[in-house]
Design an enzyme around this catalytic site. Structure first.
Site, short mmCIF file in Angstrom:
data_model
loop_
_atom_site.label_atom_id
_atom_site.label_comp_id
_atom_site.label_asym_id
_atom_site.label_seq_id
_atom_site.Cartn_x
_atom_site.Cartn_y
_atom_site.Cartn_z
CG MET A 30 -34.32 -53.49 -42.08
SD MET A 30 -32.61 -53.24 -41.37
CE MET A 30 -32.93 -52.00 -40.34
N GLY A 31 -39.16 -54.57 -41.25
CA GLY A 31 -40.04 -55.21 -40.43
C GLY A 31 -40.50 -54.05 -39.20
N GLY A 36 -45.39 -45.15 -40.93
CA GLY A 36 -44.39 -44.63 -41.75
C GLY A 36 -44.12 -45.74 -43.00
CG HIS A 37 -42.32 -49.42 -42.18
ND1 HIS A 37 -42.32 -49.48 -41.02
CD2 HIS A 37 -40.98 -49.35 -42.68
CE1 HIS A 37 -41.02 -49.60 -40.61
NE2 HIS A 37 -40.18 -49.42 -41.49
CE LYS A 151 -37.01 -41.79 -38.54
NZ LYS A 151 -35.81 -42.69 -38.27
CG ASP A 152 -33.87 -44.32 -42.79
OD1 ASP A 152 -33.15 -44.52 -42.02
OD2 ASP A 152 -35.10 -44.55 -42.76
CD GLN A 155 -32.14 -46.59 -46.20
OE1 GLN A 155 -31.19 -47.20 -45.47
NE2 GLN A 155 -33.35 -46.40 -45.91
CB SER A 188 -38.56 -50.23 -36.31
OG SER A 188 -39.07 -50.11 -37.64
NE ARG A 189 -32.02 -48.54 -34.21
CZ ARG A 189 -31.73 -48.53 -35.62
NH1 ARG A 189 -32.31 -47.84 -36.47
NH2 ARG A 189 -30.68 -49.34 -36.05
P1 AMP Z 1 -36.83 -49.66 -42.02
O1 AMP Z 1 -37.60 -50.77 -41.64
O2 AMP Z 1 -36.19 -48.71 -40.70
O3 AMP Z 1 -35.43 -49.92 -43.02
O4 AMP Z 1 -37.18 -48.78 -43.20
C1 AMP Z 1 -37.92 -49.05 -44.44
C2 AMP Z 1 -38.50 -47.73 -45.10
O5 AMP Z 1 -39.26 -47.16 -44.57
C3 AMP Z 1 -37.13 -46.87 -45.52
O6 AMP Z 1 -37.26 -46.66 -46.70
C4 AMP Z 1 -37.35 -45.80 -44.62
O7 AMP Z 1 -36.92 -44.66 -44.94
C5 AMP Z 1 -39.09 -45.63 -44.40
N1 AMP Z 1 -39.38 -45.14 -43.24
C6 AMP Z 1 -39.19 -45.63 -41.87
N2 AMP Z 1 -39.57 -44.33 -41.21
C7 AMP Z 1 -40.43 -43.78 -41.89
C8 AMP Z 1 -41.26 -42.54 -41.45
N3 AMP Z 1 -41.55 -42.37 -40.17
N4 AMP Z 1 -41.88 -41.96 -42.46
C9 AMP Z 1 -41.68 -42.64 -43.61
N5 AMP Z 1 -40.88 -43.52 -44.24
C10 AMP Z 1 -40.22 -44.19 -43.02
#
Ligand code: AMP
Length: 281
Positions: A30-31, A36-37, A151-152, A155, A188-189
């Site tokens: 989600m940008g 992590g991303h 992390k999720d 999900q 991201s938060r």
């Molecule tokens: P999001 O943009 O938050 O929807 O995350 C996109 C992807 O990045 C999802 O598969 C998340 O689980 C992964 N993600 C988010 N935060 C982390 C992190 N700290 N370490 C590894 N993957 C992450």
């Protein structure tokens, strides 16, 4: 890096790449990208020949409209991060492109308990919206490998179920959670946390580390649970939604301490909702 905003143009390009027998790795996001991303992008670069990242803030998975409104959007810097990492393709569609029929129809399989517990209880409708968009994105990008973060936690379990139920020809690779040096899970938060809230947010990973330590010292699960919950409740800056120790595959309450276990936490810190988890064994 190629940037596509329409389904049609992306599909046409990916078809040409598939004809070259390139293995496609896909990283949906989600940008507001962080390391992590980028770690997912790097995994994909290692394990496939064409890495596609999507940036789409999916309205149907936000149960709280305020959370959706406040979701950080940083497209220019995201593009720079992706280019630097060596990502091949960015797909950044509009809402209309992904939902040409409008937002109302939320069709996703019934995941049962897996989607009803924990996040499912606290964010009604979230997983239906998430599964809807992940399925849509998978059908558009037709990857061989899908990279998602542990992390999720819930999900990635649900997406695995989605892949099985819909017989999608893709393999999910769940990647380790990347953390800041002090242990805070990257998210991201996190940019929405004030310096004080940022310190308080450390309480989440500290609680999880305490759970791992107590478990490894041989304590009963109920003892671990009570000690960690008490510690979390002591910190008034943490609005705890849940702390739970669950079976790592089913998310059911464990019957024995030698099952594969995960501790999961969700809390509000300074008006920002944070989640984190750690395996206990
Ligand atoms: P999001 O943009 O938050 O929807 O995350 C996109 C992807 O990045 C999802 O598969 C998340 O689980 C992964 N993600 C988010 N935060 C982390 C992190 N700290 N370490 C590894 N993957 C992450």
């Amino acid at each position: 890096m190629l940037i596509f905003t329409t389904v049609q143009a992306l599909k046409k390009y990916l078809k040409s790449q598939k004809q070259l027998r390139k293995k496609i790795g896909f990283v949906p996001t989600m940008g507001a990208l962080h390391q992590g991303h980028i770690s997912l992008i790097k995994q994909s670069l290692k394990r496939s020949q064409l890495t596609v990242c999507s940036i789409f803030v999916n309205p149907t998975q936000f149960n709280d409209p305020e959370d959706f409104k406040k979701y950080p959007i940083t497209l220019e810097s995201d593009i720079n991060h992706l280019k630097k990492a060596g990502c091949h393709v960015l797909f950044a569609p509009s809402v209309k492109e992904i939902y040409p029929q409008g937002l109302s129809a939320k069709k996703s399989p019934d995941f049962g308990f897996l989607a009803e517990t924990l996040e499912g209880e606290h964010r009604p409708g979230h997983f239906a919206g998430m599964a809807q968009v992940v399925e849509r994105l998978l059908r558009i990008t037709t990857p061989d490998l899908l990279f998602m973060g542990l992390k999720d936690y819930q999900q990635q379990l649900i997406v695995n179920e989605l892949i099985k139920k819909k017989k999608l020809p893709v393999k999910l690779i769940a990647c380790e959670t990347r953390r800041e040096k002090d242990g805070l899970a990257m998210s991201s938060r996190n940019v929405r946390l004030s310096p004080t809230d940022r310190k308080n947010a450390l309480g989440l990973s500290k609680a999880l580390k305490l759970a791992v330590k107590l478990y490894k010292s041989g304590k009963e699960l109920s003892v671990v649970n009570d000690a960690v919950t008490a510690e979390l409740k002591r910190n008034k800056a943490i609005g705890l939604e849940y702390f739970e120790i669950r079976n790592a595959s089913t998310l059911k309450t464990p019957k024995r301490r030698n099952e594969k276990l995960v501790a999961l936490i969700a809390a509000q810190v300074g008006g920002v909702r944070l989640i984190d988890n750690m395996h206990l064994n």
